[in-house]
Design a protein around this motif. Sequence first.
Motif, short mmCIF file in Angstrom:
data_model
loop_
_atom_site.label_atom_id
_atom_site.label_comp_id
_atom_site.label_asym_id
_atom_site.label_seq_id
_atom_site.Cartn_x
_atom_site.Cartn_y
_atom_site.Cartn_z
N SER A 88 0.92 -1.58 0.17
CA SER A 88 0.53 -0.16 0.29
C SER A 88 0.88 1.33 0.11
N ALA A 89 1.23 1.76 -1.00
CA ALA A 89 1.48 3.44 -1.38
C ALA A 89 1.46 4.27 -0.43
N SER A 90 -0.15 4.36 0.25
CA SER A 90 -0.57 5.50 0.99
C SER A 90 0.39 4.82 2.85
N ALA A 91 -0.23 4.03 2.65
CA ALA A 91 1.16 3.10 4.30
C ALA A 91 2.57 4.37 4.25
N GLY A 119 5.31 6.33 4.76
CA GLY A 119 5.88 8.18 4.85
C GLY A 119 6.36 8.51 3.42
N VAL A 120 5.94 10.24 3.62
CA VAL A 120 6.80 10.98 2.94
C VAL A 120 7.82 11.10 2.63
N TRP A 125 10.13 7.93 1.12
CA TRP A 125 9.91 8.58 -0.52
C TRP A 125 10.81 9.18 -1.00
N ASP A 130 5.58 -1.76 4.30
CA ASP A 130 5.33 -1.30 3.00
C ASP A 130 6.97 -0.31 2.71
N SER A 131 6.91 0.47 3.79
CA SER A 131 8.70 1.64 3.72
C SER A 131 9.86 0.69 4.28
#
Length: 220
Positions: free
Chosen positions: A5-8, A10-11, A14, A147-148
Motif C-alpha cells: 500500500s503506497a498510502s502506508a 510516509g513522505v 519517499w 511497506d516503507s
Amino acid sequence: MTGFSASAVGVEVWMAAGYCLTLVGLAYMIDTLARRAAAVSEGGLSGGFTYHSDHDAWKCPQEQWLWPQSFDAHNRVMRYRGTPSVCNACPVKDTCTTSPSGREVQRVVDSWPASEAARFHRGIACVVVVLGLVWPVGTALAGPGGDSLLVLAAAVAAALLLSVPLWSHLLRTTVVIPEGMLHRSLDDAVAEREAATAALIRRRSSYGSDRRESGPEARR
C-alpha cells in the motif's frame, strides 16, 4: 495477507528513496563530464597528430611518423618523438616545436577510467553514491513499517545495481612495453630536452660568424 500500500509509506521514506536515486544520477553526471573534459584535453594536447594503434605511432599533419621513445612508469605515459633531422627541416617547425630533438607527443596508456584523472573523478562519483545510501539506510534502521522498508530496500538495491559500472573497471590496463623501451620519468625527459637545447646553443656559438662577432673588433 495484505498487499503493498503506497498510502502506508510516509513522505520521508519517499524522499529518502528519491534522494538515493537522485545522487546516483548525479554520480553519473560527474563521471560523464569528467570523461568529456579528458577527451577535449587529450584532443588539444595531440595538436592535430593522429595516433595509429596498429603501428603504436603518431603521424603528424606533415605525414611524418613519431615512434615510441620512452615510457614514464610513474605517470603511466608513453612518449613518442619525431626524427630530429626531419623535424628540424620541417617548414612548419616554428609552429610545432622549439625542441632541436624533434616534436614529442605523449599518450596516456591507461584507458578510461583507469587513468589517474579518471580514477580521481570516478572516486568522487562513487563517494556520491555512498552518500546517497546514508539517508535510506538510516531511515530503515529507525524501524518504519513493512511497506516503507520495501520501498527503502528497493531504492538501495536499485542504487547499488545502477552504480556497478562506476565501481568496476578501475583496475589499471595491462600495458605491453616493447623490448628495449627506455623507462624515463618526467624529470629525466625535461633534463634531456634542456641538455639537447644547451648542446645546440654551444654548437651555434662555435660557428665562425659568431666567433668573429665576439672578437676584438666586435667589442670596440
